[in-house]
Design a protein around this motif. Structure first.
Motif, PDB file in Angstrom:
ATOM      1  N   GLY A  10    -145.602 -87.888  72.846  1.00 17.10           N
ATOM      2  CA  GLY A  10    -145.123 -89.017  73.638  1.00 17.10           C
ATOM      3  C   GLY A  10    -143.962 -88.619  74.537  1.00 17.10           C
ATOM      4  O   GLY A  10    -143.410 -87.518  74.430  1.00 17.10           O
ATOM      5  N   LEU A  11    -143.592 -89.533  75.429  1.00 22.26           N
ATOM      6  CA  LEU A  11    -142.535 -89.228  76.381  1.00 22.26           C
ATOM      7  C   LEU A  11    -141.803 -90.513  76.772  1.00 22.26           C
ATOM      8  O   LEU A  11    -142.443 -91.523  77.105  1.00 22.26           O
ATOM      9  CB  LEU A  11    -143.123 -88.575  77.643  1.00 22.26           C
ATOM     10  N   PHE A  22    -143.173 -88.929  86.129  1.00 24.29           N
ATOM     11  CA  PHE A  22    -143.428 -89.203  84.714  1.00 24.29           C
ATOM     12  C   PHE A  22    -144.793 -88.663  84.298  1.00 24.29           C
ATOM     13  O   PHE A  22    -144.931 -88.034  83.232  1.00 24.29           O
ATOM     14  CB  PHE A  22    -143.353 -90.704  84.462  1.00 24.29           C
ATOM     15  N   VAL A  23    -145.804 -88.886  85.130  1.00 24.86           N
ATOM     16  CA  VAL A  23    -147.158 -88.394  84.817  1.00 24.86           C
ATOM     17  C   VAL A  23    -147.148 -86.875  84.711  1.00 24.86           C
ATOM     18  O   VAL A  23    -147.753 -86.290  83.796  1.00 24.86           O
ATOM     19  CB  VAL A  23    -148.155 -88.866  85.883  1.00 24.86           C
ATOM     20  N   ARG A  24    -146.461 -86.206  85.636  1.00 23.53           N
ATOM     21  CA  ARG A  24    -146.436 -84.742  85.600  1.00 23.53           C
ATOM     22  C   ARG A  24    -145.727 -84.232  84.354  1.00 23.53           C
ATOM     23  O   ARG A  24    -146.176 -83.267  83.716  1.00 23.53           O
ATOM     24  CB  ARG A  24    -145.751 -84.200  86.860  1.00 23.53           C
ATOM     25  N   ARG A  25    -144.625 -84.857  83.971  1.00 27.61           N
ATOM     26  CA  ARG A  25    -143.920 -84.412  82.756  1.00 27.61           C
ATOM     27  C   ARG A  25    -144.764 -84.645  81.509  1.00 27.61           C
ATOM     28  O   ARG A  25    -144.777 -83.820  80.582  1.00 27.61           O
ATOM     29  CB  ARG A  25    -142.583 -85.136  82.633  1.00 27.61           C
ATOM     30  N   LEU A  29    -145.808 -81.679  78.889  1.00 24.12           N
ATOM     31  CA  LEU A  29    -145.474 -81.725  77.466  1.00 24.12           C
ATOM     32  C   LEU A  29    -146.701 -81.564  76.583  1.00 24.12           C
ATOM     33  O   LEU A  29    -146.618 -81.023  75.476  1.00 24.12           O
ATOM     34  CB  LEU A  29    -144.785 -83.059  77.136  1.00 24.12           C
ATOM     35  N   ASN A  30    -147.848 -82.037  77.069  1.00 20.23           N
ATOM     36  CA  ASN A  30    -149.085 -81.945  76.286  1.00 20.23           C
ATOM     37  C   ASN A  30    -149.946 -80.758  76.695  1.00 20.23           C
ATOM     38  O   ASN A  30    -151.099 -80.666  76.272  1.00 20.23           O
ATOM     39  CB  ASN A  30    -149.869 -83.252  76.436  1.00 20.23           C
ATOM     40  N   ASP A  31    -149.359 -79.877  77.533  1.00 20.02           N
ATOM     41  CA  ASP A  31    -150.064 -78.665  77.958  1.00 20.02           C
ATOM     42  C   ASP A  31    -151.438 -79.013  78.528  1.00 20.02           C
ATOM     43  O   ASP A  31    -152.453 -78.404  78.185  1.00 20.02           O
ATOM     44  CB  ASP A  31    -150.203 -77.683  76.784  1.00 20.02           C
ATOM     45  N   ALA A  32    -151.442 -80.029  79.389  1.00 19.29           N
ATOM     46  CA  ALA A  32    -152.702 -80.495  79.977  1.00 19.29           C
ATOM     47  C   ALA A  32    -152.545 -80.565  81.492  1.00 19.29           C
ATOM     48  O   ALA A  32    -151.434 -80.755  82.005  1.00 19.29           O
ATOM     49  CB  ALA A  32    -153.062 -81.877  79.431  1.00 19.29           C
ATOM     50  N   VAL A  37    -154.584 -86.254  82.765  1.00 18.15           N
ATOM     51  CA  VAL A  37    -153.801 -87.456  82.462  1.00 18.15           C
ATOM     52  C   VAL A  37    -154.230 -88.594  83.390  1.00 18.15           C
ATOM     53  O   VAL A  37    -154.403 -89.741  82.948  1.00 18.15           O
ATOM     54  CB  VAL A  37    -152.294 -87.171  82.603  1.00 18.15           C
ATOM     55  N   LEU A  38    -154.421 -88.294  84.664  1.00 14.64           N
ATOM     56  CA  LEU A  38    -154.833 -89.325  85.615  1.00 14.64           C
ATOM     57  C   LEU A  38    -156.224 -89.860  85.271  1.00 14.64           C
ATOM     58  O   LEU A  38    -156.478 -91.065  85.365  1.00 14.64           O
ATOM     59  CB  LEU A  38    -154.809 -88.769  87.037  1.00 14.64           C
TER      60      LEU A  38
END
Length: 349
Positions: A10-11, A22-25, A29-32, A37-38
């Motif tokens: 989580g973030l 925020f999306v990039r971070r 963090l999840n190495d993805a 994510v999008l």
């Protein structure tokens, strides 16, 4: 036995952070990949490339809910922290996410470096989606600004405490006056910047000393910072003037007229610069009062009901020439004064 998939990390968003940042971070963090994510949030087809410096991510309500689940946050938490989630996304049930270039009304700023130093989740640069070209971090005494036109992106205010105190006063003024306060601050900054450019009022002493502390000399980028404490004092005085104009009254019950000499003298005294005001500083304020004059005939004004008790502390409704308020973007664009910093100071008598 197959190993369970790693649990997503989580973030917590940085207050004021852009959604793209925020999306990039969250992705890092999840190495993805950001595209994953999008897609999880609702992008259909191939996800668009994302550069948070140039683009912002706008989300439909359903996409906000999905992003909140991925970040272990509530949708309410995200909406409080990410400013662009307040803006209509231009999305639909079929297009939950829109990635588009930043509109000119927004400014991308770097957050206070000392605030970020307390966090352990800064795996990629954090960017703020700011409604203003500059902000003040009162906790650490730092001025954050758009550095695209030159100058530093952050300035330490350790030796410029009047700027920090002025920012606190500005916040209180905005709470008392309401949205109209931004237009008054815009006018006050324009007036103060004109004084700076024409070397009037505090240009040769108060402002010159602040420039010495900054290590600059007559630099345009530093003007909003250098004159800010005095601009807040002028904005407070403008609010007093406007509260009385709202009820058809001249400042301090002075004689009817377009220009209240008593008010201009009052501003000079509040600034601690009465001599500078008499020697020419009054000119820019007179331009402002001409635009903010009382237009109702004296007979009509005398027939008006008296203002209600406590009217000097009530919120102010916008008045001409500020009917259409700009909530974000360059502060100077919210001013009714035509003069702009860097232009010739002409026509002021």
């Amino acid at each position: 036995m197959e190993e369970a998939a790693p649990r997503p990390v989580g973030l917590e968003p940085v207050p004021g952070e852009s959604t793209g940042s925020f999306v990039r971070r969250l992705a890092r963090l999840n190495d993805a990949p950001v595209a994953d994510v999008l897609r999880e949030a609702g992008v259909r087809g191939r996800a668009q490339e994302l550069d948070p410096f140039r683009h912002e991510v706008f989300l439909h309500e359903r996409a906000v809910d999905r992003l909140a689940v991925m970040a272990w946050q509530t949708p309410q938490d995200l909406r409080r922290a990410l400013p662009t989630l307040e803006v209509p996304a231009g999305c639909s049930g079929r297009q939950l996410i829109r990635v588009s270039a930043w509109a000119p009304q927004w400014t991308v700023l770097e957050p206070c470096a000392l605030c970020l130093a307390r966090r352990d989740d800064v795996v990629a640069p954090v960017l703020l989606a700011s409604k203003e070209r500059w902000q003040v971090c009162t906790r650490h005494g730092r001025w954050l600004r758009d550095a695209s036109g030159g100058g530093p992106s952050q300035v330490c205010l350790a030796e410029l405490e009047p700027v920090v105190r002025a920012h606190r006063r500005w916040v209180r003024l905005r709470q008392r006056v309401g949205p109209y306060a931004r237009a008054l601050l815009a006018d006050a900054v324009q007036v103060s910047a004109c004084w700076w450019q024409s070397r009037q009022m505090g240009a040769e002493n108060v402002w010159a000393e602040r420039e010495r502390v900054l290590g600059v000399e007559r630099q345009l980028w530093s003007v909003p910072l250098v004159v800010f404490p005095e601009a807040v004092v002028v904005a407070e005085a403008m609010a007093v003037y406007e509260r009385q104009r709202r009820w058809g009254r001249d400042f301090d019950n002075g004689a009817p007229g377009w220009v209240s000499r008593h008010w201009i003298t009052f501003v000079g005294e509040r600034l601690g610069m009465p001599d500078g005001m008499e020697q020419g500083g009054y000119r820019m304020l007179r331009e402002w009062t001409l635009l903010h004059r009382i237009t109702a005939p004296v007979v009509a004004r005398l027939a008006q009901q008296p203002p209600p008790p406590g009217y000097l502390s009530q919120r102010l409704e916008p008045m001409q020439p500020h009917r259409a308020l700009r909530e974000r973007g360059a502060l100077e664009d919210a001013s009714c004064l035509e003069w702009r910093l860097g232009q010739a100071v002409t026509g002021l008598e």
